[in-house]
Design a protein around this motif. Structure first.
Motif, mmCIF file in Angstrom:
data_model
loop_
_atom_site.group_PDB
_atom_site.id
_atom_site.type_symbol
_atom_site.label_atom_id
_atom_site.label_comp_id
_atom_site.label_asym_id
_atom_site.label_seq_id
_atom_site.Cartn_x
_atom_site.Cartn_y
_atom_site.Cartn_z
ATOM 1 N N GLY A 1 0.571 28.105 -28.203
ATOM 2 C CA GLY A 1 0.331 28.163 -26.868
ATOM 3 C C GLY A 1 -0.901 27.672 -26.503
ATOM 4 O O GLY A 1 -1.282 27.908 -25.476
ATOM 5 N N GLU A 2 -1.959 27.098 -27.357
ATOM 6 C CA GLU A 2 -3.151 26.740 -27.152
ATOM 7 C C GLU A 2 -3.294 25.371 -26.809
ATOM 8 O O GLU A 2 -2.437 24.466 -27.401
ATOM 9 N N PRO A 3 -3.986 24.701 -26.067
ATOM 10 C CA PRO A 3 -4.251 23.327 -25.704
ATOM 11 C C PRO A 3 -4.514 22.673 -27.109
ATOM 12 O O PRO A 3 -5.361 22.993 -27.997
ATOM 13 N N ALA A 4 -3.884 21.577 -27.291
ATOM 14 C CA ALA A 4 -4.082 20.590 -28.443
ATOM 15 C C ALA A 4 -5.134 19.878 -28.403
ATOM 16 O O ALA A 4 -5.409 19.355 -27.302
ATOM 17 N N ALA A 5 -6.129 19.973 -29.551
ATOM 18 C CA ALA A 5 -7.052 19.369 -29.487
ATOM 19 C C ALA A 5 -7.025 17.572 -29.500
ATOM 20 O O ALA A 5 -6.481 17.100 -30.500
ATOM 21 N N LYS A 6 -7.795 16.875 -28.490
ATOM 22 C CA LYS A 6 -7.556 15.519 -28.655
ATOM 23 C C LYS A 6 -6.190 14.600 -28.653
ATOM 24 O O LYS A 6 -5.712 13.733 -29.005
ATOM 25 N N GLU A 7 -5.403 15.606 -27.972
ATOM 26 C CA GLU A 7 -3.856 15.125 -27.857
ATOM 27 C C GLU A 7 -3.490 15.498 -26.406
ATOM 28 O O GLU A 7 -3.877 16.652 -25.952
ATOM 29 N N GLN B 1 1.008 -1.163 -0.018
ATOM 30 C CA GLN B 1 -0.055 -0.020 -0.096
ATOM 31 C C GLN B 1 0.793 1.205 -0.067
ATOM 32 O O GLN B 1 0.405 2.332 0.446
ATOM 33 N N HIS B 2 1.879 1.224 -0.562
ATOM 34 C CA HIS B 2 2.837 2.237 -0.891
ATOM 35 C C HIS B 2 2.887 2.667 -2.259
ATOM 36 O O HIS B 2 2.855 2.063 -3.025
ATOM 37 N N VAL B 3 2.826 4.143 -2.351
ATOM 38 C CA VAL B 3 3.023 4.803 -3.866
ATOM 39 C C VAL B 3 4.511 4.564 -4.225
ATOM 40 O O VAL B 3 5.269 5.017 -3.417
ATOM 41 N N ILE B 4 4.538 4.079 -5.525
ATOM 42 C CA ILE B 4 5.949 3.598 -6.072
ATOM 43 C C ILE B 4 6.149 4.558 -7.152
ATOM 44 O O ILE B 4 7.386 4.298 -7.904
ATOM 45 N N GLY B 5 5.171 5.036 -7.557
ATOM 46 C CA GLY B 5 5.359 5.876 -8.861
ATOM 47 C C GLY B 5 4.236 6.850 -9.320
ATOM 48 O O GLY B 5 3.226 6.782 -8.576
ATOM 49 N N SER B 6 4.271 7.352 -10.498
ATOM 50 C CA SER B 6 3.087 8.125 -11.006
ATOM 51 C C SER B 6 3.152 7.888 -12.403
ATOM 52 O O SER B 6 4.172 7.526 -13.186
ATOM 53 N N VAL B 7 1.933 7.919 -13.119
ATOM 54 C CA VAL B 7 1.791 7.845 -14.338
ATOM 55 C C VAL B 7 0.391 8.823 -14.964
ATOM 56 O O VAL B 7 -0.300 8.880 -13.961
ATOM 57 N N GLY B 8 0.498 9.334 -16.024
ATOM 58 C CA GLY B 8 -0.581 10.086 -16.387
ATOM 59 C C GLY B 8 -0.527 10.910 -17.686
ATOM 60 O O GLY B 8 0.580 10.765 -18.232
ATOM 61 N N LEU B 9 -1.711 11.868 -18.022
ATOM 62 C CA LEU B 9 -1.372 12.327 -19.353
ATOM 63 C C LEU B 9 -1.478 13.943 -18.638
ATOM 64 O O LEU B 9 -2.360 14.389 -17.933
ATOM 65 N N TYR B 10 -0.825 14.520 -19.408
ATOM 66 C CA TYR B 10 -0.726 16.104 -19.306
ATOM 67 C C TYR B 10 -0.990 16.762 -20.577
ATOM 68 O O TYR B 10 -0.963 16.300 -21.678
ATOM 69 N N GLU B 11 -1.714 17.978 -20.158
ATOM 70 C CA GLU B 11 -2.241 18.968 -21.448
ATOM 71 C C GLU B 11 -1.088 19.127 -22.314
ATOM 72 O O GLU B 11 0.124 19.608 -22.000
ATOM 73 N N ARG B 12 -1.052 19.183 -23.587
ATOM 74 C CA ARG B 12 -0.377 19.271 -24.781
ATOM 75 C C ARG B 12 -0.724 20.723 -25.395
ATOM 76 O O ARG B 12 -1.798 20.832 -25.629
#
Length: 181
Positions: free
Chosen positions: A88-94, A72-83
């Motif tokens: 300088g605008e957020p990329a649609a569907k990416e 029950q220890h956190v050993i990492g992170s994974v995820g999706l960041y805004e592209r």
């Protein structure tokens, strides 16, 4: 995505949102200079600094803690960041994929399993059409994770010696599209 369980070589992992109760485990991650250099940040020097970084991570809805169910220890992170686009605008569907794992758990298939689950989430739930990622050329383990997940290299750049991330090193850029999953 709430909490989901994935398995890597017989080890059960939970992907879930971060909480402040994860601060000590998160500090173990962000204080390691090997992890920080690969992920593009300076290592944390105190538990207080790690807590500040964790609070920033917790605000991002597509970033998940990787918890080893046996401890029950956190050993990492994974995820999706805004592209962002070149304007300088957020990329649609990416989105951009990001991950880090406690060095004690490297070479056990954990990040490969976590990335596969995040890609499924990104393409099926978020309806993304493209997920990008990058790693430094001197990080063959990260490159293997991306290749195993059907990412394809589309570019590379050599950073100048004065760059804040990867000074003097080559960064490799990858993309995965929904049809490759």
């Amino acid at each position: 995505m709430g909490m989901v369980t994935v398995t890597a070589r017989g080890e059960a992992l939970t992907l879930r949102p971060f909480t402040l109760a994860d601060t000590a485990d998160y500090y173990e991650l962000v204080r390691d200079p090997r992890i920080a250099a690969s992920a593009g940040f300076a290592p944390a020097h105190s538990l207080t600094e790690a807590e500040f970084l964790l609070k920033q991570q917790a605000k991002l809805p597509q970033i998940f803690a990787i918890e080893l169910e046996a401890t029950q220890h956190v050993i990492g992170s994974v995820g999706l960041y805004e592209r962002m686009t070149n304007t300088g605008e957020p990329a649609a569907k990416e989105m951009d994929l990001g991950y880090m794992l406690n060095a004690q758990y490297w070479q056990r298939g954990i990040m490969t399993a976590a990335v596969a689950r995040i890609l499924k989430y990104g393409f099926e739930t978020l309806q993304l059409r493209r997920i990008t990622a990058s790693c430094l050329a001197n990080n063959p383990a990260s490159k293997q994770i991306l290749l195993h997940a059907n990412f394809r290299q589309y570019d590379s750049v050599r950073h100048p010696e004065y760059a804040p991330f990867g000074p003097g090193q080559t960064e490799l850029f990858y993309a995965c599209v929904a049809l490759n999953v």
